[in-house]
Design an enzyme around this catalytic site. Sequence first.
Site, PDB file in Angstrom:
ATOM      1  N   CYS A 232      -5.581   3.535   7.633  1.00 32.00           N
ATOM      2  CA  CYS A 232      -5.089   4.191   8.848  1.00 32.00           C
ATOM      3  C   CYS A 232      -5.052   5.699   8.641  1.00 32.00           C
ATOM      4  O   CYS A 232      -4.590   6.159   7.592  1.00 32.00           O
ATOM      5  CB  CYS A 232      -3.664   3.757   9.148  1.00 32.00           C
ATOM      6  SG  CYS A 232      -3.503   2.087   9.730  1.00 32.00           S
TER       7      CYS A 232
ATOM      8  N   TYR B 132       1.689  -7.542   9.219  1.00 34.03           N
ATOM      9  CA  TYR B 132       1.421  -7.359  10.649  1.00 34.03           C
ATOM     10  C   TYR B 132       1.357  -8.719  11.350  1.00 34.03           C
ATOM     11  O   TYR B 132       1.602  -9.763  10.732  1.00 34.03           O
ATOM     12  CB  TYR B 132       0.170  -6.486  10.841  1.00 34.03           C
ATOM     13  CG  TYR B 132       0.403  -5.098  10.259  1.00 34.03           C
ATOM     14  CD1 TYR B 132       1.448  -4.310  10.735  1.00 34.03           C
ATOM     15  CD2 TYR B 132      -0.352  -4.617   9.194  1.00 34.03           C
ATOM     16  CE1 TYR B 132       1.721  -3.064  10.170  1.00 34.03           C
ATOM     17  CE2 TYR B 132      -0.086  -3.374   8.623  1.00 34.03           C
ATOM     18  CZ  TYR B 132       0.951  -2.594   9.123  1.00 34.03           C
ATOM     19  OH  TYR B 132       1.227  -1.374   8.565  1.00 34.03           O
TER      20      TYR B 132
HETATM   21  C1  LIG Z   1      -3.322   6.003   3.890  1.00 38.39           C
HETATM   22  C2  LIG Z   1      -3.479   4.517   3.796  1.00 38.39           C
HETATM   23  C3  LIG Z   1      -3.711   3.794   4.952  1.00 38.39           C
HETATM   24  C4  LIG Z   1      -3.893   2.418   4.883  1.00 38.39           C
HETATM   25  N1  LIG Z   1      -4.223   1.722   6.032  1.00 38.39           N
HETATM   26  C5  LIG Z   1      -4.593   0.421   5.936  1.00 38.39           C
HETATM   27  C6  LIG Z   1      -5.148  -0.244   7.059  1.00 38.39           C
HETATM   28  O1  LIG Z   1      -5.381   0.344   8.109  1.00 38.39           O
HETATM   29  N2  LIG Z   1      -5.454  -1.550   6.926  1.00 38.39           N
HETATM   30  C7  LIG Z   1      -5.273  -2.227   5.747  1.00 38.39           C
HETATM   31  O2  LIG Z   1      -5.565  -3.420   5.673  1.00 38.39           O
HETATM   32  N3  LIG Z   1      -4.791  -1.586   4.660  1.00 38.39           N
HETATM   33  C8  LIG Z   1      -4.478  -0.293   4.721  1.00 38.39           C
HETATM   34  N4  LIG Z   1      -4.081   0.378   3.602  1.00 38.39           N
HETATM   35  C9  LIG Z   1      -4.103  -0.331   2.298  1.00 38.39           C
HETATM   36  C10 LIG Z   1      -5.451  -0.081   1.609  1.00 38.39           C
HETATM   37  O3  LIG Z   1      -6.524  -0.626   2.335  1.00 38.39           O
HETATM   38  C11 LIG Z   1      -5.445  -0.669   0.197  1.00 38.39           C
HETATM   39  O4  LIG Z   1      -5.286  -2.063   0.284  1.00 38.39           O
HETATM   40  C12 LIG Z   1      -4.340  -0.089  -0.673  1.00 38.39           C
HETATM   41  O5  LIG Z   1      -4.280   1.316  -0.546  1.00 38.39           O
HETATM   42  C13 LIG Z   1      -4.513  -0.460  -2.142  1.00 38.39           C
HETATM   43  O6  LIG Z   1      -5.756  -0.018  -2.612  1.00 38.39           O
HETATM   44  P1  LIG Z   1      -5.913   1.334  -3.502  1.00 38.39           P
HETATM   45  O7  LIG Z   1      -4.983   1.188  -4.683  1.00 38.39           O
HETATM   46  O8  LIG Z   1      -7.351   1.365  -3.897  1.00 38.39           O
HETATM   47  O9  LIG Z   1      -5.519   2.494  -2.629  1.00 38.39           O
HETATM   48  C14 LIG Z   1      -3.839   1.746   3.645  1.00 38.39           C
HETATM   49  C15 LIG Z   1      -3.568   2.489   2.490  1.00 38.39           C
HETATM   50  C16 LIG Z   1      -3.418   3.860   2.553  1.00 38.39           C
HETATM   51  C17 LIG Z   1      -3.194   4.619   1.273  1.00 38.39           C
END
Ligand SMILES: Cc1cc2nc3c(=O)[nH]c(=O)nc-3n(C[C@H](O)[C@H](O)[C@H](O)COP(=O)(O)O)c2cc1C
Length: 377
Positions: A26, A185
């Site tokens: 997001c 959600y």
């Molecule tokens: C800024 C931000 C926005 C996110 N928005 C979503 C989203 O829209 N949909 C979703 O399924 N996960 C969302 N997440 C979770 C990420 O898709 C991901 O699962 C999570 O950050 C863990 O992965 P990472 O350690 O590589 O960041 C968001 C994470 C961050 C940091």
Amino acid sequence: MSSKLFSPVDVGPVRLPNRIAVSPMCQYSATNGEANDWHLMNLMQLGISDAGLIMLEATAIEPRARITHGCLGLYDDATEAALARVMASARAVAPQGARWGIQLGHAGRKASAQRPWEGRGALGENEQPWTTEAPSAIPFAADWHTPRAMTASDIARVREHFVESARRAARLGFDIVEIHAAHGYLLHQFLSPLANQRDDEYGGSLENRMRFALEVADAVAAALPGHVALGFRITGSDWLPGGITVEEAATLATALKARGVSYVCVTSGGVAHASIKVTPGYQVPLAEHVKAASGIVTRTVGMIVDPHQAEAIIAEGQADIVAIGRAFLDDPRWVWHAAERLDALDAIQYPPQYERAGAPHWRGAALLRPHEALSLA
Ligand SMILES: Cc1cc2nc3c(=O)[nH]c(=O)nc-3n(C[C@H](O)[C@H](O)[C@H](O)COP(=O)(O)O)c2cc1C
């Protein structure tokens, strides 16, 4: 080149050129659900990243489905036109073969919230809050809005909105439509006993709690053209007593696969406050279990930062695709740097305009990334 991370993979009808996905994130920056220049910049930048799959952020299927006032939407002609402009530009610069996915969602009881940088809590009286809806009238936490328990006609309405948004996504040329059924959600709220205390056919047993998600899967699958893959983001664990377990996640994945869903992304948490130990690759065992038990194409995610770790996850068959979130915000060139380290530069389409800054051509690259032991050209 022997990297497994950089080998192609088929997700239903869609071939990804490599197994690296930009995780949906997001941006909380839309106006009335419409994409704007922030999304243009973000998606053009990710478009040239050489990730095999670029997932767009959670995109609301109706205005009340948004988490915040800034969430992206795909629910009317204006939101569709705004996204069409952004996607045309992003596709124009992306390498051939890059695949685009959009995540469709409804925030349920976690809607009507403040953007993260505005507090992350429920919207206050003077912040134009709206009425939230959920399986049961139980708030996410003590200081959150109490949602309205959804009726059978609300459930049918939401299912239809998922279908309409999926049709719009197909019209916009997305290769993949992903239904968000995680992170607390709406669909996750139906799946988890921690949020779902209904006594009708949508509550109680796992079969009943899965009903809404499976109805959405059936309806969206029937609406999508054959060349578009349908996926689900599911929770591997609520990390709380009485919550969803990885065995239940595997049962859901098996049921989704039987309905023609092409992949799941296994994430976790978010339905209620839980203390989670976030270490590198902490959610990989959840994906590994779901993949082994269901046989569905599985994406893993969560603190996967080191390319060698990503390579090992694929090489050892723990997951089929690795999604990376925050590392892409920090370094949109993550794929190029991973290809340098995994000796897989021949597997990507590094833009020729930037080629002189790559490790084989520029000694500065080794100074910028000394820990990566790049050879000084
Ligand atoms: C800024 C931000 C926005 C996110 N928005 C979503 C989203 O829209 N949909 C979703 O399924 N996960 C969302 N997440 C979770 C990420 O898709 C991901 O699962 C999570 O950050 C863990 O992965 P990472 O350690 O590589 O960041 C968001 C994470 C961050 C940091």
